[in-house]
Design an enzyme around this catalytic site. Structure first.
Site, PDB file in Angstrom:
ATOM      1  N   ASP A  92       0.825  -1.206   0.000  1.00 50.32           N
ATOM      2  CA  ASP A  92       0.000   0.000   0.000  1.00 50.32           C
ATOM      3  C   ASP A  92       0.859   1.256   0.000  1.00 50.32           C
ATOM      4  O   ASP A  92       0.356   2.365  -0.150  1.00 50.32           O
ATOM      5  CB  ASP A  92      -0.983   0.006   1.166  1.00 50.32           C
ATOM      6  CG  ASP A  92      -0.313   0.037   2.536  1.00 50.32           C
ATOM      7  OD1 ASP A  92       0.920  -0.162   2.605  1.00 50.32           O
ATOM      8  OD2 ASP A  92      -1.020   0.246   3.528  1.00 50.32           O
ATOM      9  N   SER A  93       2.179   1.076   0.114  1.00 51.94           N
ATOM     10  CA  SER A  93       3.104   2.200  -0.060  1.00 51.94           C
ATOM     11  C   SER A  93       3.051   2.751  -1.476  1.00 51.94           C
ATOM     12  O   SER A  93       3.629   3.806  -1.759  1.00 51.94           O
ATOM     13  CB  SER A  93       4.536   1.774   0.285  1.00 51.94           C
ATOM     14  OG  SER A  93       4.900   0.580  -0.389  1.00 51.94           O
ATOM     15  N   ASP A 116      -1.243  -6.205  -0.270  1.00 50.85           N
ATOM     16  CA  ASP A 116      -1.379  -5.451   0.971  1.00 50.85           C
ATOM     17  C   ASP A 116      -2.811  -4.939   1.136  1.00 50.85           C
ATOM     18  O   ASP A 116      -3.328  -4.250   0.255  1.00 50.85           O
ATOM     19  CB  ASP A 116      -0.421  -4.256   0.935  1.00 50.85           C
ATOM     20  CG  ASP A 116       0.271  -4.004   2.259  1.00 50.85           C
ATOM     21  OD1 ASP A 116      -0.140  -4.600   3.262  1.00 50.85           O
ATOM     22  OD2 ASP A 116       1.222  -3.204   2.272  1.00 50.85           O
ATOM     23  N   LYS A 155      -1.578  -9.381   3.138  1.00 57.50           N
ATOM     24  CA  LYS A 155      -0.878  -8.885   4.316  1.00 57.50           C
ATOM     25  C   LYS A 155      -1.718  -7.817   4.984  1.00 57.50           C
ATOM     26  O   LYS A 155      -2.347  -6.999   4.294  1.00 57.50           O
ATOM     27  CB  LYS A 155       0.489  -8.287   3.944  1.00 57.50           C
ATOM     28  CG  LYS A 155       1.284  -7.760   5.156  1.00 57.50           C
ATOM     29  CD  LYS A 155       2.650  -7.234   4.769  1.00 57.50           C
ATOM     30  CE  LYS A 155       2.592  -5.853   4.181  1.00 57.50           C
ATOM     31  NZ  LYS A 155       2.126  -4.804   5.160  1.00 57.50           N
ATOM     32  N   GLU A 213      -1.744  -5.135   8.681  1.00 57.66           N
ATOM     33  CA  GLU A 213      -0.902  -4.569   9.731  1.00 57.66           C
ATOM     34  C   GLU A 213      -1.520  -4.728  11.115  1.00 57.66           C
ATOM     35  O   GLU A 213      -2.739  -4.652  11.279  1.00 57.66           O
ATOM     36  CB  GLU A 213      -0.664  -3.072   9.462  1.00 57.66           C
ATOM     37  CG  GLU A 213       0.159  -2.795   8.224  1.00 57.66           C
ATOM     38  CD  GLU A 213       0.443  -1.311   8.065  1.00 57.66           C
ATOM     39  OE1 GLU A 213       0.147  -0.526   8.991  1.00 57.66           O
ATOM     40  OE2 GLU A 213       0.981  -0.933   6.999  1.00 57.66           O
ATOM     41  N   GLU A 256       9.083  -4.333  10.894  1.00 58.69           N
ATOM     42  CA  GLU A 256       9.542  -3.066  10.322  1.00 58.69           C
ATOM     43  C   GLU A 256      10.074  -2.121  11.394  1.00 58.69           C
ATOM     44  O   GLU A 256       9.396  -1.855  12.398  1.00 58.69           O
ATOM     45  CB  GLU A 256       8.410  -2.380   9.553  1.00 58.69           C
ATOM     46  CG  GLU A 256       8.846  -1.058   8.915  1.00 58.69           C
ATOM     47  CD  GLU A 256       7.864  -0.505   7.909  1.00 58.69           C
ATOM     48  OE1 GLU A 256       8.126   0.589   7.379  1.00 58.69           O
ATOM     49  OE2 GLU A 256       6.830  -1.169   7.636  1.00 58.69           O
TER      50      GLU A 256
END
Length: 265
Positions: A42-43, A81, A110, A112, A179
């Protein structure tokens, strides 16, 4: 690579290489490389779309990037993501998003964080969908974390991150992204888990590493401490663009013999 290879590689102490990729042309190159797997992150909201955080990433945005990467890298294991809040709107909405992402070409998803996500992860896993966890610096929580900062430096925070790692493993995650945490903590987590850890800014003792393609190629101007640039791409491309500009303006490109068509006879 497939889902069973992750544990096998950890068991044999073989490092896992992952690259963050967003589009078709670069996915084609990754597909021909030795890199093990791809994260469609999602970056993309920041790297591709120019936002200051990952929060503006939407499900539709991620679907388009996943589709492009899947077409370009059919031989790679692809993790999609889940964007901000897409897995916090209730189980039905969560599974609709997961369904779309898997049909777009992901082999796993994925998400978070660990707090309150365990039951959601377990449901997704029991639905036959591999889940990669992500703890430490979780960019979707940037505002509650007070910015993009290293996490787990204090002992209580470190213990909490280890607890989250164990929770995510118990919930069924097949691997974890760690991270921006101290390398000692990443080493401790990696030793205690049976699933592999993939680090970004977490030191050398994780079971694998992940970097954003544009970052490791030196295409971005920001260079955090954890980043190694394997190519000075920004200056290389700029020099090439300037060469193109010069040849156009000096009329040395295009040439008649090499770059032009003739009338048919």
């Amino acid at each position: 690579m497939n889902i069973t290879d992750f544990r096998k590689m950890k068991a044999s102490s073989q490092k896992i290489s992952m690259i963050v990729c967003y589009d078709h042309w670069s996915a084609q190159i990754v597909n021909q490389s030795k890199v093990d797997c791809i994260l469609v992150g999602d970056s993309a909201a920041m790297v591709i779309h120019g936002h200051n955080t990952t929060l503006p990433a939407t499900v539709d945005m991620m679907i388009q990037h996943i589709q492009a990467v899947a077409k370009g890298a059919p031989q790679k294991f692809i993790v999609g993501d889940m964007p901000f809040c897409s897995y916090r709107k209730g189980l039905t909405d969560t599974m609709e998003t997961v369904d779309k992402m898997m049909k777009a070409g992901s082999h796993a998803i994925k998400l978070e964080g660990a707090d309150d996500n365990a039951s959601i992860i377990t449901h997704i896993v029991k639905s036959g969908i591999p889940v990669m966890g992500h703890i430490g610096l979780t960019p979707q929580s940037v505002h509650s974390l007070g910015g993009f900062k290293v996490q787990g430096r204090q002992q209580d925070a470190a213990d909490r991150i280890l607890e989250q790692a164990l929770t995510l493993q118990d919930a069924g995650c097949f691997s974890l992204v760690l991270e921006c945490i101290p390398y000692e903590l990443a080493k401790r987590i990696s030793a205690e888990l049976t699933i592999p850890t993939i680090g970004i800014g977490a030191g050398p003792y994780t079971d694998g590493q992940v970097l954003v393609l544009q970052d490791m190629l030196g295409l971005q101007t920001h260079k955090p401490k954890f980043l190694k640039t394997f190519m000075e791409g920004f200056s290389l491309i700029k020099t090439t663009l300037d060469q193109y500009d010069n040849e156009v303006k000096s009329s040395t490109f295009p040439t008649i013999n090499e770059h032009s068509y003739e009338h048919s006879v």
